[in-house]
Design an enzyme around this catalytic site. Structure first.
Site, short mmCIF file in Angstrom:
data_model
loop_
_atom_site.label_atom_id
_atom_site.label_comp_id
_atom_site.label_asym_id
_atom_site.label_seq_id
_atom_site.Cartn_x
_atom_site.Cartn_y
_atom_site.Cartn_z
N GLU A 90 -5.00 8.46 7.67
CA GLU A 90 -4.55 7.09 7.42
C GLU A 90 -3.62 6.64 8.54
O GLU A 90 -2.41 6.93 8.49
CB GLU A 90 -3.80 7.01 6.09
CG GLU A 90 -4.63 7.45 4.90
CD GLU A 90 -4.12 6.84 3.60
OE1 GLU A 90 -4.90 6.16 2.94
OE2 GLU A 90 -2.94 7.02 3.27
N GLY B 290 -6.19 1.65 -0.92
CA GLY B 290 -5.05 1.07 -1.62
C GLY B 290 -5.44 -0.25 -2.27
O GLY B 290 -6.06 -0.29 -3.33
N GLU C 280 3.81 6.88 3.17
CA GLU C 280 4.93 6.23 2.46
C GLU C 280 5.90 7.27 1.93
O GLU C 280 7.11 7.05 1.91
CB GLU C 280 4.36 5.34 1.33
CG GLU C 280 3.66 4.11 1.90
CD GLU C 280 2.50 3.58 1.07
OE1 GLU C 280 2.37 3.93 -0.10
OE2 GLU C 280 1.71 2.80 1.64
N HIS D 261 1.38 11.40 1.79
CA HIS D 261 1.12 10.00 2.15
C HIS D 261 2.24 9.52 3.07
O HIS D 261 3.40 9.90 2.90
CB HIS D 261 1.05 9.14 0.88
CG HIS D 261 0.47 7.79 1.16
ND1 HIS D 261 1.20 6.79 1.74
CD2 HIS D 261 -0.78 7.30 0.98
CE1 HIS D 261 0.42 5.73 1.90
NE2 HIS D 261 -0.78 6.00 1.44
N GLY E 15 -2.35 -1.45 4.54
CA GLY E 15 -1.85 -2.68 3.94
C GLY E 15 -1.70 -3.84 4.92
O GLY E 15 -1.08 -4.85 4.60
N ASN F 292 -6.02 4.75 -4.45
CA ASN F 292 -4.58 5.02 -4.53
C ASN F 292 -3.92 3.75 -5.03
O ASN F 292 -3.73 2.81 -4.27
CB ASN F 292 -4.04 5.43 -3.14
CG ASN F 292 -2.54 5.70 -3.18
OD1 ASN F 292 -1.93 5.67 -4.25
ND2 ASN F 292 -1.95 5.94 -2.02
N TRP F 293 -3.62 3.74 -6.31
CA TRP F 293 -3.04 2.53 -6.91
C TRP F 293 -1.58 2.33 -6.49
O TRP F 293 -1.01 1.28 -6.74
CB TRP F 293 -3.13 2.60 -8.44
CG TRP F 293 -4.52 2.48 -8.99
CD1 TRP F 293 -5.68 2.24 -8.28
CD2 TRP F 293 -4.91 2.55 -10.37
NE1 TRP F 293 -6.75 2.16 -9.14
CE2 TRP F 293 -6.31 2.35 -10.43
CE3 TRP F 293 -4.21 2.77 -11.55
CZ2 TRP F 293 -7.02 2.37 -11.64
CZ3 TRP F 293 -4.92 2.78 -12.75
CH2 TRP F 293 -6.30 2.58 -12.79
N LYS F 294 -0.97 3.35 -5.92
CA LYS F 294 0.45 3.30 -5.53
C LYS F 294 1.30 2.88 -6.74
O LYS F 294 0.94 3.19 -7.87
CB LYS F 294 0.64 2.40 -4.31
CG LYS F 294 -0.31 2.79 -3.17
CD LYS F 294 -0.01 2.12 -1.86
CE LYS F 294 -1.00 2.61 -0.80
NZ LYS F 294 -0.75 2.06 0.52
N SER G 4 -6.73 -0.26 4.97
CA SER G 4 -7.45 -1.53 4.88
C SER G 4 -8.96 -1.38 4.73
O SER G 4 -9.73 -2.17 5.27
CB SER G 4 -7.10 -2.43 6.08
OG SER G 4 -5.72 -2.74 6.07
P1 13P Z 1 -4.61 -0.11 1.91
O1 13P Z 1 -6.06 0.18 1.55
O2 13P Z 1 -3.97 -1.09 1.01
O3 13P Z 1 -4.48 -0.42 3.37
O4 13P Z 1 -3.81 1.27 1.68
C1 13P Z 1 -4.30 2.43 2.25
C2 13P Z 1 -3.55 3.57 1.69
O5 13P Z 1 -2.38 3.77 1.98
C3 13P Z 1 -4.26 4.45 0.75
O6 13P Z 1 -3.51 5.61 0.50
#
Ligand code: 13P
Length: 253
Positions: free
Chosen positions: A169, A236, A99, A97, A175, A9-11, A215
């Protein structure tokens, strides 16, 4: 046998040039996917066609949109429909997600509608769930996640849920560099599978791939993916580094 999936997930990161370089580097880095394994790249909308083209001819490698709108078409300036994603041959869509739930107020009902419109267009949802820190501290994460599953998935048929993909998640692990322990991940994944089994039966529940996100790094993926109910990861930060994501792909069971 259910699929094992390493999903990136590159966001909202990378320019097109950086994204193409990352994908070229990853393709050049040794990694292997067997019959039962997939690599999925959740990339920003403007890069879907370019990254899809880069993956042409690559076995078991797919692209995912990071969202879509829940309406068919019309006067919704700035939104992207499932039909548009279908028309550019997108494979998966990440939905729900944390977010998006938090910053864009996505509700259970809206996510249920997004899943429906994805199915109507032949797109495969990756449905995200997971609890915030306060819920984990109160030890009520099981019922919290159960509600997320019930409210957005339980209107679906057993057929639709066969081979479905869920990503657990925990928000406190996203993150933050703080992963759930192997035991915490396994416990929740087993819980998710039992919630689905109670509603749809063991065969459907056993066919669902449940990914862990929060993470996941090159140095912990093998341990987390080694848990019996963990079928890969949604990644991420570490998916933005080709060498790291190649290790994560190679960590699938
Ligand atoms: P991180 O791997 O940066 O913690 O992010 C996880 C995430 O939200 C994947 O969708």
């Amino acid at each position: 046998m259910r699929k094992q999936i390493a999903a990136a997930n590159w966001k909202m990161n990378l320019t097109l040039q950086q994204a193409e370089t990352l994908m070229d580097e990853l393709i050049a880095t040794p990694h292997e996917l067997n019959e039962n394994q997939e690599a999925v790249f959740g990339v920003p909308f403007p890069y879907l066609i370019s990254i899809k083209n880069k993956l042409a001819g690559k076995k078991n490698a797919f692209v995912a949109a990071q969202n879509c709108y829940d309406k068919k078409s019309g006067a919704y300036t700035g939104e992207v429909s499932a039909e548009m994603l279908k028309s550019i041959a997108v494979d998966y869509v990440i939905l729900g997600h944390s977010e998006r739930r938090e910053y864009f107020n996505e509700s259970h009902a809206m996510l249920a509608a997004k899943i429906d419109i994805c199915f109507a267009n032949g797109l495969k949802p990756i449905f995200c769930c997971g609890e915030p820190l306060a819920i984990r501290e109160a030890d009520t994460q099981n019922s919290f996640v159960e509600t997320q599953l019930k409210e957005s998935l339980f209107h679906l048929t057993a057929e639709q849920l066969t081979g479905f993909v869920i990503a657990y998640e925990p928000i406190w692990a996203i993150g933050t560099g703080k992963t759930a322990s192997n035991e915490q991940a396994q416990e929740m994944h087993a819980h998710i599978r039992s919630v689905m089994a109670n509603q749809y039966g063991a065969a459907v529940a056993d066919s669902i791939s449940i990914l862990y996100g929060g993470s996941v790094k090159a140095n912990n993926a093998k341990d987390i993916f080694g848990q019996p109910d963990v079928d890969g990861g949604l990644v991420g930060g570490a998916s933005l580094v080709a060498a790291d994501f190649a290790v994560i792909i190679n960590s699938l069971k």
